[in-house]
Enzyme design. Structure first.
Site, PDB file in Angstrom:
ATOM      1  N   SER A  64      -9.913  18.022  14.468  1.00  0.00           N
ATOM      2  CA  SER A  64     -11.114  18.347  13.694  1.00  0.00           C
ATOM      3  C   SER A  64     -12.062  19.197  14.530  1.00  0.00           C
ATOM      4  CB  SER A  64     -11.777  17.058  13.204  1.00  0.00           C
ATOM      5  OG  SER A  64     -12.838  17.338  12.321  1.00  0.00           O
ATOM      6  N   HIS A  68     -13.375  16.445   5.532  1.00  0.00           N
ATOM      7  CA  HIS A  68     -12.020  16.956   5.284  1.00  0.00           C
ATOM      8  C   HIS A  68     -11.508  16.552   3.901  1.00  0.00           C
ATOM      9  CE1 HIS A  68     -11.764  18.450   9.336  1.00  0.00           C
ATOM     10  NE2 HIS A  68     -12.169  17.286   9.776  1.00  0.00           N
TER      11      HIS A  68
END
Length: 793
Positions: free
Chosen positions: A89, A193
């Protein structure tokens, strides 16, 4: 080979900055100025909990990661020598920083904006789930009818993270907890996400347009694709990351498949400046000890297995795989699936596999899809239909930068509304040196297509006719196939010669070769289809090919491949057993990560079954009544499209349509008045310089009605491509039953979710398992024949 990995949000803890901020005061000053407060104070005591606030957490972790990497560069340069970098991430920004994609300050600017935007989307929640498969979670989400909830992190083989609206996550958490699953609520401020980050994604995209990115100097593996960044695609990939799941387990598996033997975690959660090595634990949960992997602190390493003592191995009882062809014994060097199909076809295009990914309209067969297939040793075609020449040129440039040494092609779609587009596309292909085109939707050989074929003809030193330009023709009718199997018609050759576009020598050579180098028989499939039955159509095409080749005496092999219904290994095996030289897939590829379809379309396609398609009028051949096969599950496009064609067939003008029906069309189909639609049509034709055509249409009420109705077909395609939430019911999605069969085949496996589907991985699985199917059937048939012979004796 070594890979460096960088942690993201979740790796933070008080004191993680120890020593680093003192060693790098300039970077600390930049961070403090950007935050508007003291990062050291936040990290040292964290009395007010700010360290867990996204807008502080992300820039601080980015900085600690960056300074950890910098300290290692200065203290032990050999440790940071690597072939790959990646990050979880937020950590992906540090991977790009280490690879030289931008400098520290630029990365910090991006991360601060990213963190602020993600913090603004504070309506969601996330939970970690341990020991439960992705398919089980998705089944529970479906049972609970949770609309926003998705798997957002594939952290390891044991841990997944789920994001969604707070109320939905609470329901899922309680449901999993009641079932005895191990779950944990994550201390985050949003549903990261996931599609709930769409607004943040769109705003972040605007910032990325202002930043000048450099291509990474080493391969950086992207979270969204679990594949290396394409050149020129840093901005788009970072933007996509915000709403895409983190495919961490798949990333680690990819690194292992590339020969990486040492994975080193660097940053906030790793030694020597950290204490958690969080990512290394995920790595250890994904890579198997029996394959030689072991975790030592912040490193995960693979030791080579000792070679077995060949002297002590008893192989007398081993089963020997049955060769596919008696005259071609299996090579110990070949991989499963590599020997299926025609060896000549593979050699012609420099392929490992006789497997082709067909083009799909408006870049659904995208740059990323083409690059992935090319690198895997398979042929694919960029979906250029509906794209203007400038857009095609940009796409080809991007492909060339990334896979110039690998085979790829581009689509040439017959254009009956504006034939000039066909010629402009061919001119571009010739300038760009495109060596193979997929000719689709042709009913006859056109002048641009003939020009492309002739332009590449020459004779080698032995007098053999050779071609630089190759045509793979997709056909579904025998008469069209025959046109492609025969030489270019005399009339077209004469016209090209008269124009001075080909030489007399090329004209003579063109009479010695077929229009197409290869024919792909397209049975019932998505999009344009004649509803052909594969096992009826394909043998007839082969017989036609054999007869024409016998008449013409061609020197080169004219291959016959099969498309339509190719959605499982069994279908691939059936095609090759029927004599196909290659197979071509379409529908199954549009429900993959790389496909250019919108996420909303992929969500719909992932749920379809083999009976969830319908036939509807084709927008480009509306007046002729030509049909396309489209998705019917979850949409009303096929019903509405057929209604419009029925009205066109029964009335000569929109003015004749009953008022009630007209209002229904305006309010539900078009969502604007018929007059407004006609204004849009007129404006578009004027912008394109097609004034004479506009005048003809305006003076003919039947043609005007057709133009108005065809607007709906263009609109339904655009909203599907753009993923317009409020227009799902009008989505026009070309697809065939093969995707339904594929969905059934992968149900319960890691490929069940489209967010875990890579087009090249699917292709390899299809070919590998098809070979296994063929071998199993060969053994079974051999046993049956032996039994028959024994009975006869």
């Amino acid at each position: 080979m070594r890979a460096l990995i960088f942690p993201g949000q979740g790796a933070q803890y008080p004191g993680m900055e120890k020593e680093l901020f003192e060693r790098f005061p300039n970077e600390l000053r930049i961070l403090d100025d950007a935050l508007g407060c003291s990062a050291r104070e936040i990290c040292q005591d964290d009395k007010d909990g700010r360290l867990n606030f996204t807008k502080y957490t992300q820039p601080i972790i980015y900085t600690v990661n960056a300074l950890s990497y910098q300290s290692i560069c200065e203290d032990d340069p050999n440790l940071v020598s690597c072939g790959y970098t990646t990050g979880h991430s937020l950590g992906e920004y540090n991977a790009l920083l280490a690879a030289g994609a931008f400098d520290f300050s630029t990365g910090l600017r991006l991360v601060i904006r990213r963190g602020a935007l993600m913090a603004e989307a504070a309506s969601g929640a996330m939970i970690a789930v341990i020991g439960v498969s992705a398919s089980s979670i998705e089944a529970r989400v479906a049972d609970l009818r949770l609309r926003s909830t998705v798997i957002s992190n594939f952290n390891s083989a044991q841990q997944l993270v789920v994001s969604g609206e707070q109320s939905e996550i609470a329901l899922l958490y309680n449901s999993l907890d009641a079932a005895g699953a191990r779950t944990a609520r994550l201390n985050v401020s949003g549903a990261f996400h996931s599609p709930l980050m769409r607004d943040a994604r769109n705003k972040f995209a605007q910032l990325c347009k202002e930043v000048e990115f450099r291509d990474p100097k080493v391969a950086v593996i992207a979270n969204a694709t679990a594949r290396p960044y394409l050149e020129g695609a840093v901005a788009n990939t970072l933007v996509d990351q915000i709403t895409s799941p983190v495919k961490w387990a798949q990333t680690i598996e990819f690194l292992a498949s590339q020969g990486v033997s040492e994975i080193v975690e660097v940053g906030a959660g790793a030694a020597p400046h950290g204490r958690r090595a969080m990512l290394s634990k995920f790595v250890a949960q994904t890579l198997r000890p029996e394959d030689g992997w072991s975790m030592i602190g912040h490193k995960t390493m693979r030791q080579p297995k000792p070679a077995p003592d060949q002297q002590n191995v008893d192989r007398s009882t081993e089963l020997k795989p049955m060769p596919i062809r008696d005259e071609e014994p299996e090579s110990s060097m070949s991989m499963p699936g590599e020997r299926l199909g025609s060896e000549v076809f593979r050699a012609r295009y420099g392929l490992k596999y006789a497997y082709v990914a067909g083009s799909m309209y408006r870049g659904i067969a995208s740059v990323a899809l083409v690059c992935s297939m090319a690198k895997a040793g398979m042929l694919s075609f960029l979906g250029t239909g509906g794209m203007d020449v400038a857009e095609i040129k940009r796409s080809l440039d991007c492909i060339r930068v990334n896979v110039d040494e690998f085979p790829f092609g581009a689509n040439l779609l017959a254009n009956y509304d504006d034939p000039q587009i066909e010629r402009q596309t061919i001119d571009l292909y010739l300038r760009e040196g495109i060596k193979v085109v997929e000719a689709s939707a042709f009913m006859e050989i056109t002048l641009p297509l003939a020009y492309y074929r002739c332009s590449g003809l020459y004779q080698d030193a032995q007098g053999q006719v050779c071609s630089r330009n190759h045509v793979v023709a997709k056909v579904s009718r025998l008469e069209v196939a025959e046109a492609f199997m025969r030489p270019i018609p005399d009339g077209l050759l004469s016209e090209l010669l008269a124009r001075g576009e080909i030489t007399p020598h090329q004209e003579r050579l063109a009479r010695l070769v077929p229009v197409a180098n290869d024919i792909c028989v397209e049975a019932d499939s998505g999009g344009h289809t004649d509803r052909g039955i594969a096992m009826v159509l394909f043998p007839e095409m082969r017989r036609l090919r054999d007869r024409i080749v016998g008449e013409q005496g061609y020197a080169e092999v004219l291959h016959i491949g099969l498309a339509g219904g190719i959605g499982t290994p069994d279908a691939v095996a059936a095609a090759f057993l029927a004599g196909a030289d290659f197979v071509l897939t379409g529908s199954i590829n549009q429900c993959t990560i790389e496909a250019g379809a919108s996420d909303l379309v992929k969500d719909l396609l992932q749920e379809m079954g083999v009976h969830d398609t319908e036939y509807a009028p084709a927008g480009d051949l509306f007046e002729a009544g030509s049909k396309v096969q489209v998705l019917k599950r979850g949409v009303l496009f096929p019903v509405r499209a057929n209604k419009l064609f029925a009205l066109y067939s029964n009335f000569d003008s929109v003015d004749e349509i009953p008022e009630k029906t007209r209002r229904l069309i305006e309010q539900t189909y078009f969502k604007k008045t018929i007059e407004d639609v006609w204004s849009d049509v007129s404006s578009r034709l004027q912008r394109m310089g097609r004034v004479e055509e506009l005048e003809v249409i305006s003076s003919n009420s039947k043609r005007k009605m057709s133009a108005i109705f065809k607007w709906y077909f263009g609109h339904s395609t655009r909203v599907a491509l753009d993923g317009v939430q409020g227009e799902i019911i009008n989505f026009q999605v070309h697809t065939g039953p093969a995707l339904g069969a594929f969905n059934a085949w992968v149900r319960g496996s890691p490929l069940e979710s489209w967010r875990s589907r890579n087009v090249d991985v699917i292709a390899l699985r299809m070919m590998e398992e098809a070979e296994a199917v063929i071998k199993d059937r060969s053994r079974a048939l051999t046993g049956q024949f032996d039994s028959v012979r024994a009975d006869n004796r």
